[in-house]
Design a protein around this motif. Structure first.
Motif, PDB file in Angstrom:
ATOM      1  N   THR A  96       1.424  -3.158   2.094  1.00 33.75           N
ATOM      2  CA  THR A  96       0.323  -2.983   3.020  1.00 33.75           C
ATOM      3  C   THR A  96      -0.531  -4.227   2.895  1.00 33.75           C
ATOM      4  O   THR A  96      -0.229  -5.092   2.077  1.00 33.75           O
ATOM      5  N   ASP A 113       6.054   4.292  -1.233  1.00 34.32           N
ATOM      6  CA  ASP A 113       5.128   3.905  -0.182  1.00 34.32           C
ATOM      7  C   ASP A 113       3.751   3.674  -0.782  1.00 34.32           C
ATOM      8  O   ASP A 113       3.345   4.382  -1.705  1.00 34.32           O
ATOM      9  N   GLU A 115      -0.347   3.000   0.514  1.00 34.82           N
ATOM     10  CA  GLU A 115      -1.215   3.110   1.679  1.00 34.82           C
ATOM     11  C   GLU A 115      -2.684   3.087   1.257  1.00 34.82           C
ATOM     12  O   GLU A 115      -3.043   3.649   0.222  1.00 34.82           O
ATOM     13  N   CYS A 149       1.772   9.434   2.855  1.00 32.10           N
ATOM     14  CA  CYS A 149       2.382   8.575   1.851  1.00 32.10           C
ATOM     15  C   CYS A 149       3.625   9.237   1.256  1.00 32.10           C
ATOM     16  O   CYS A 149       4.662   8.590   1.074  1.00 32.10           O
TER      17      CYS A 149
END
Length: 210
Positions: A96, A113, A115, A149
């Motif tokens: 990100t 992931d 975020e 996420c």
């Protein structure tokens, strides 16, 4: 990549998260890209996205070298899922703005992931969450971030197409602040229950599914 955070997710699983403070020339100088990687990078036009792409590879290289082995690059399968060259372990990457993350699992598929926690999650609720998940989230930004996420991590773990967040990926209700969730992939020909570890760190939230 700046000073990274190493997360020991399980005995077989390690993740890394770090701020991106290195520029493209320095990252390129630190990596030897295989032909398919060089071609993929050449198709990325946005400068920040190029740096994030490279930083993720620097992150997974760091994890491989932590195991005392040589990193030889990543190759993608027909679904775009990355795999280590000449190593049997499983990996996943995420980035990100300003951050890069990677995870390595020695024995089973894995997804990651990262975020920030954003109000924009409210806008994607109808296409991402089931009715039960929407009721549990109740519009709370932190819960919505966890759902998003966690489902992204599940999606990357499964690594195939024809999968929708709302219909095929499910997260069991969780307590606020929980660091371990139960996730499910439910397809007509495939059903699987998975563990998802959640960490409040870096830009907001990191999830690892395995």
């Amino acid at each position: 990549m700046g000073l990274p955070t190493i997360l020991h997710v399980s005995d077989d699983c390690t993740a890394i998260l770090g701020p991106i403070i290195t520029d493209e020339p320095a990252l390129l100088a630190s990596l030897t890209l295989i032909a398919s990687e060089a071609e993929e990078l050449s198709n990325i036009r946005h400068p920040a996205q190029r740096v994030e792409w490279l930083a993720c590879r620097a992150a997974i290289r760091h994890l491989v070298e932590m195991q005392g082995l040589t990193y030889l690059g990543l190759q993608k399968d027909e679904f775009g899922k990355p795999h280590l060259v000449n190593l049997p372990w499983f990996v996943s990457l995420s980035h990100t703005s300003g951050w890069a993350a990677a995870v390595l699992h020695r024995s089973r598929p894995v997804g990651i992931d990262v975020e920030p926690i954003r109000d924009q999650f409210q806008r994607v609720v109808p296409r991402v969450l089931s009715n039960e998940e929407i009721a549990h989230a109740n519009g709370d930004s932190d819960r919505l971030a966890v759902y998003w996420c966690a489902k992204e991590a599940l999606y990357k773990l499964y690594g195939k197409r024809n999968l929708t967040f709302r219909e095929h990926l499910h997260i069991e209700p969780f307590l606020d602040g929980a660091d371990t969730l139960v996730g499910h992939v439910r397809l007509p020909n495939h059903k699987e229950q998975l563990v998802i570890r959640c960490y409040k760190t870096g830009p907001g939230l990191l999830a690892v599914a395995y």
